[in-house]
Design an enzyme around this catalytic site. Structure first.
Site, PDB file in Angstrom:
ATOM      1  N   THR A   1      -1.140  17.836  -1.174  1.00 11.89           N
ATOM      2  CA  THR A   1      -1.355  16.527  -0.581  1.00 11.89           C
ATOM      3  C   THR A   1      -2.376  15.835  -1.443  1.00 11.89           C
ATOM      4  OG1 THR A   1      -1.978  15.357   1.415  1.00 11.89           O
ATOM      5  CG2 THR A   1      -3.139  17.404   0.971  1.00 11.89           C
TER       6      THR A   1
ATOM      7  N   THR B   1     -11.251   8.186   2.069  1.00 10.86           N
ATOM      8  CA  THR B   1     -11.212   6.872   1.398  1.00 10.86           C
ATOM      9  C   THR B   1     -10.755   5.850   2.431  1.00 10.86           C
ATOM     10  OG1 THR B   1      -9.013   7.410   0.521  1.00 10.86           O
ATOM     11  CG2 THR B   1     -10.900   7.741  -0.950  1.00 10.86           C
TER      12      THR B   1
ATOM     13  N   ASN C   1      -3.643  -2.153   1.170  1.00  8.51           N
ATOM     14  CA  ASN C   1      -3.418  -1.897  -0.251  1.00  8.51           C
ATOM     15  C   ASN C   1      -3.550  -3.147  -1.102  1.00  8.51           C
ATOM     16  OD1 ASN C   1      -2.577   1.057  -0.766  1.00  8.51           O
ATOM     17  ND2 ASN C   1      -1.569   0.509   1.148  1.00  8.51           N
TER      18      ASN C   1
ATOM     19  N   GLU D   1      -1.801   4.708   6.188  1.00 14.11           N
ATOM     20  CA  GLU D   1      -2.419   3.377   6.162  1.00 14.11           C
ATOM     21  C   GLU D   1      -1.632   2.389   7.023  1.00 14.11           C
ATOM     22  OE1 GLU D   1      -4.516   3.670   1.772  1.00 14.11           O
ATOM     23  OE2 GLU D   1      -2.452   2.974   1.947  1.00 14.11           O
TER      24      GLU D   1
END
Length: 413
Positions: free
Chosen positions: A195, A158, A408, A285
């Site tokens: 995870t 993703t 995000n 991220e």
């Protein structure tokens, strides 16, 4: 998937060997992403032994519920994974999507839906349209090949910036057996049982009960010891499959996880799980730095782990690392708030090999310049000694950067 690869990405990827009895295919279904694969099918030519650990979130996704039910049977013929939509918090529509996917996969493979395992990753709360990809599974089953591991890892990404793969070969009863694994994860990583998504396959002939014991024990010091942002996903799934095809070459069948012949296999499985877990952290991220937090001298191992996670999950510690600021006072804060036994006047803290605090105060030999220079590196080690017991633990995390907020903040746009 991010446009730029993390600076912490591996410098090279291992050549993933073939594991007989398992074939893989990917496809671009357009579930969310354009111009990239977002669907993965893993086919077991004969029923494989299956084990799994899943999220402990009280809001699990529909695929997690589906997998838990099927895992009781301990056998697998296929795994279907989609990225771009988590199929979580989607009610009846979510359950219908999992059923439709399972039925399509079972038809494509020629098996029962109880032999199918599913996983989804992506946005929470948006209904998954299984019609976008269920019709692709038949052709994928026919075209699946044995040497498609890295492509499989790419299809389940993703916000990941690189595919995560690991492999080990080890002797079992004097016969070489292979363990291959793939994983995805970059945010919402603070697993309690696994995870985000990870799939590991071996050709070793190990029965499901033994496989489950190996996996449940193996996650403790690997996937259960990493955190990116302290958020546990609704979709956390880690599965381990054994095709058993190494038995054809003389590998012994294993029915008990305590079998001494598994000693080297256990170590190899641990290395695969740890490699995948650390790759997830290194692709956190917006991450620019990898952080290892080691706690020693605690009352117990469990206490040490709670303190280590308190440090690793602290936004103040993580932003200090991002800013290359040797602010060891934030580590003191994180130890104190953990709710575990600690003695301020026995506490010692190191950044790398530099002791910055000792016996309740700044180390007399502390050098701001030396510590600041250390903080400029990509791999940061924080060590804390409580000096009140023998408990110890190590966890891994990454820094918290402006890019994390941007990724995000824009995730659904």
């Amino acid at each position: 998937m991010s446009a730029s690869v993390s600076p912490l990405a591996p410098k090279y990827y291992p050549a993933m060997p073939v594991i007989h009895g398992v074939r893989i295919a990917t496809a671009a279904a357009g579930i969310k992403y354009k111009g990239r694969t977002d669907l993965m099918l893993m086919v077991f030519d004969r029923p494989a032994e299956a084990a799994g650990v899943f999220t402990r979130s009280l809001c699990p996704s529909a695929p997690v519920d589906f997998c838990r039910r099927n895992l009781v049977h301990g056998k697998a013929r296929a795994v279907v994974v989609n990225s771009g939509n988590a199929n979580a918090f989607t009610g009846l529509k979510g359950r219908e999507a999992t059923q439709a996917t399972a039925e399509a996969a079972a038809k494509a493979i020629g098996c029962a839906t109880t032999d199918i395992f599913l996983a989804s990753t992506g946005v929470i709360g948006e209904p998954l349209d299984a019609g976008k990809f269920s019709h692709l599974l038949g052709d994928m089953a026919e075209s699946a090949t044995e040497d498609f591991w890295t492509e499989a890892a790419k299809a389940i990404m993703t916000t990941d910036t690189y595919p995560k793969v690991a492999t080990e070969t080890v002797l079992l009863g004097q016969v070489p057996v292979t363990i291959n694994g793939i994983a995805k994860g970059a945010g919402m990583i603070a697993p309690d049982m696994a995870t985000m998504l990870s799939f590991v396959v071996t050709d070793a002939p190990i029965k499901a009960d033994a496989l489950q014991s190996l996996l449940s024990k193996g996650v403790g010091s690997t996937f259960n010891s990493v955190t990116v942002d302290s958020d546990t996903s609704t979709s956390d799934t880690l599965m381990l499959f054994a095709t058993g095809t190494a038995a054809e070459r003389g590998a012994p069948e294993i029915t008990d996880a305590a079998d001494k012949r598994l000693a080297d296999f256990k170590k190899a499985l641990g290395r695969v799980l740890k490699s995948l877990a650390l790759q997830v952290v290194r692709d956190g991220e917006g991450a620019r730095k990898m952080v290892e937090v080691e706690v020693t001298g605690a009352k117990s191992a469990a206490s040490a782990k709670k303190i280590a996670l308190s440090i690793a999950n602290s936004p103040l510690v993580k932003t200090a690392v991002a800013g290359e600021d040797a602010n060891w006072g934030r580590v003191v804060m994180a130890v104190g708030k953990a709710g575990e036994p600690a003695d301020r006047d026995r506490l010692a803290i190191w950044f790398g090999d530099i002791r910055v605090a000792h016996q309740g105060e700044r180390d007399p030999a502390y050098s701001e310049d030396a510590t600041s220079a250390y903080m400029e590196g990509e791999d940061i080690r924080i060590r804390v000694d409580l000096s009140i017991g023998r408990g110890k633990a190590t966890v891994w995390t990454c820094d918290l950067t402006k890019e994390y907020v941007a990724i995000n903040g824009d995730y659904r746009s």
